[in-house]
Design an enzyme around this catalytic site. Structure first.
Site, short mmCIF file in Angstrom:
data_model
loop_
_atom_site.label_atom_id
_atom_site.label_comp_id
_atom_site.label_asym_id
_atom_site.label_seq_id
_atom_site.Cartn_x
_atom_site.Cartn_y
_atom_site.Cartn_z
N ASP A 46 -61.85 -56.52 51.30
CA ASP A 46 -60.73 -56.78 50.38
C ASP A 46 -60.71 -55.71 49.29
O ASP A 46 -61.68 -55.52 48.56
CB ASP A 46 -60.92 -58.15 49.71
N LYS A 76 -53.54 -54.55 48.00
CA LYS A 76 -52.59 -55.32 47.20
C LYS A 76 -51.68 -54.42 46.39
O LYS A 76 -52.11 -53.38 45.88
CB LYS A 76 -53.34 -56.26 46.23
N HIS A 107 -50.19 -58.53 44.19
CA HIS A 107 -51.46 -58.84 43.51
C HIS A 107 -51.30 -59.97 42.49
O HIS A 107 -52.18 -60.84 42.38
CB HIS A 107 -51.98 -57.57 42.82
N1 LIG Z 1 -56.51 -61.25 43.67
C1 LIG Z 1 -57.08 -61.19 42.50
O1 LIG Z 1 -56.44 -61.25 41.44
C2 LIG Z 1 -58.57 -61.03 42.44
C3 LIG Z 1 -59.24 -61.24 41.23
C4 LIG Z 1 -60.63 -61.13 41.21
C5 LIG Z 1 -61.30 -60.84 42.39
N2 LIG Z 1 -60.62 -60.61 43.56
C6 LIG Z 1 -61.32 -60.24 44.82
O2 LIG Z 1 -62.33 -61.20 45.07
C7 LIG Z 1 -63.58 -60.54 45.16
C8 LIG Z 1 -64.68 -61.46 44.69
O3 LIG Z 1 -64.50 -61.86 43.35
P1 LIG Z 1 -65.34 -61.25 42.11
O4 LIG Z 1 -65.77 -59.88 42.42
O5 LIG Z 1 -64.50 -61.50 40.92
O6 LIG Z 1 -66.58 -62.21 41.97
P2 LIG Z 1 -67.70 -62.87 42.94
O7 LIG Z 1 -67.67 -62.30 44.28
O8 LIG Z 1 -67.57 -64.33 42.75
O9 LIG Z 1 -69.01 -62.45 42.17
C9 LIG Z 1 -69.43 -61.13 42.09
C10 LIG Z 1 -70.63 -61.10 41.15
O10 LIG Z 1 -71.68 -61.91 41.70
C11 LIG Z 1 -72.83 -61.09 41.92
N3 LIG Z 1 -73.44 -61.52 43.18
C12 LIG Z 1 -73.07 -61.18 44.43
N4 LIG Z 1 -73.83 -61.82 45.34
C13 LIG Z 1 -74.71 -62.57 44.65
C14 LIG Z 1 -75.77 -63.43 45.05
N5 LIG Z 1 -76.06 -63.64 46.34
N6 LIG Z 1 -76.48 -64.06 44.07
C15 LIG Z 1 -76.19 -63.87 42.77
N7 LIG Z 1 -75.20 -63.06 42.33
C16 LIG Z 1 -74.46 -62.41 43.27
C17 LIG Z 1 -72.33 -59.67 41.96
O11 LIG Z 1 -73.30 -58.77 41.49
P3 LIG Z 1 -73.74 -57.41 42.28
O12 LIG Z 1 -72.52 -56.70 42.75
O13 LIG Z 1 -74.46 -56.68 41.19
O14 LIG Z 1 -74.63 -57.86 43.39
C18 LIG Z 1 -71.16 -59.71 40.98
O15 LIG Z 1 -71.62 -59.60 39.64
C19 LIG Z 1 -63.37 -59.29 44.28
O16 LIG Z 1 -64.39 -58.34 44.46
C20 LIG Z 1 -62.01 -58.89 44.74
O17 LIG Z 1 -62.08 -58.25 46.01
C21 LIG Z 1 -59.27 -60.73 43.60
#
Ligand SMILES: NC(=O)c1ccc[n+]([C@@H]2O[C@H](COP(=O)([O-])OP(=O)(O)OC[C@H]3O[C@@H](n4cnc5c(N)ncnc54)[C@H](OP(=O)(O)O)[C@@H]3O)[C@@H](O)[C@H]2O)c1
Length: 262
Positions: A46, A76, A107
């Site tokens: 993604d 997006k 987005h």
């Molecule tokens: N459409 C939208 O508006 C929107 C908004 C936000 C996000 N997104 C998408 O959704 C994806 C995921 O959301 P997100 O990046 O906001 O948050 P997330 O995936 O919920 O969390 C990412 C965080 O958790 C940590 N992490 C990863 N695996 C872990 C584990 N096994 N144990 C503990 N901590 C862990 C990561 O650190 P490290 O990287 O340091 O391991 C990072 O700090 C985004 O990357 C993006 O592609 C879309």
């Protein structure tokens, strides 16, 4: 089940239930995260124009050795590019070094509105084959209905923030009834991984709280896209196909709705 397990999102397109999130992954770290993910079995990545990492992801896909047709790539359209859909998608494809994406999303609702005119132009680019499926992100159910009543076409996917602490069965059910695949973002950031009930369930299965949260999405049929740039966590987050949550465990996690995040 494996990391390649997929759901049908219409038009013969299969979307893997687990993907790698890449928001805030930049440069070499973004490249290496995607290569690692593809090597440990992820088949879904993604990204977004706004993440400014599409070029690195394109390089990683090419470097991974995994056939392009086996990988589901989402990007997006930024809301401020409304009206410039074709140029923006062409820029994404050029950065990704692909001739099509698998899913292209609006987005955010541009200036907060559903914008059926933007949706019409996205549908036209989909018809041309530049995106195998099109959808939206951060849309309300009412906005999904607005797009449908204006064009006769529902988005294939709505990517919205989702996690046990945000669980809303009515919203999930509204998506299911409309045939819109719910894709959850920020699964790990939106729930306290220190929650005592979550930790107890994780211990019972010999897995981490993060793995339980990811598995919980799968039990609900929700596509989930955890982000990490650390190889061990990328592998851990995909190692969720060797256990299942019991119905009472799913219900306990559902009840975290409204729990304080930290
Ligand atoms: N459409 C939208 O508006 C929107 C908004 C936000 C996000 N997104 C998408 O959704 C994806 C995921 O959301 P997100 O990046 O906001 O948050 P997330 O995936 O919920 O969390 C990412 C965080 O958790 C940590 N992490 C990863 N695996 C872990 C584990 N096994 N144990 C503990 N901590 C862990 C990561 O650190 P490290 O990287 O340091 O391991 C990072 O700090 C985004 O990357 C993006 O592609 C879309």
């Amino acid at each position: 089940m494996t990391a390649a397990d997929a759901v049908d999102i219409g038009g013969g397109v299969r979307m893997p239930l687990l993907g790698l999130g890449t928001w805030q992954a930049r440069g070499r770290a973004a490249h290496d995260a995607v290569v690692t993910a593809l090597h440990v079995g992820y088949r879904h990545v993604d990204t977004a124009t706004a993440y400014r990492n599409e070029d690195r992801i394109g390089d990683a896909i090419a470097d991974s050795g995994v056939p392009r047709e086996d990988i589901f790539v989402t990007t997006k359209l930024p809301p401020d590019r409304a009206g410039r859909e074709r140029a923006t998608l062409e820029e994404s494809l050029s950065s990704l070094r692909l001739d099509h994406v698998d899913l292209w999303l609006i987005h955010w609702p541009p200036r907060g509105g559903a914008r059926p005119d933007v949706w019409e132009r996205m549908l036209a680019l989909h018809e041309e084959g530049l995106a195998r499926a099109v959808g939206v992100s951060n849309y309300s159910v009412e906005q999904l209905d607005e797009l449908h009543s204006a064009t006769g076409r529902m988005p294939a996917v709505n990517q919205i923030e989702w996690a046990p602490a945000l669980h809303d069965p009515r919203v999930l059910d509204a998506h299911v009834r409309r045939g819109v695949q719910l894709e959850g973002y920020s699964p790990l950031r939106s729930t306290s991984l220190r929650d005592s009930g979550l930790r107890r369930i994780a211990e019972a299965h010999g897995v981490s709280p993060a793995q339980v949260v990811i598995r919980w999405h799968l039990e609900h049929g929700i596509v989930v896209i955890p982000k990490s740039t650390h190889a061990e966590r990328i592998a851990e987050n995909a190692d969720v196909f060797g256990f299942r949550l019991a119905p009472d465990e799913v219900a306990e996690l559902d009840a975290l709705h409204g729990a304080r995040r930290d």
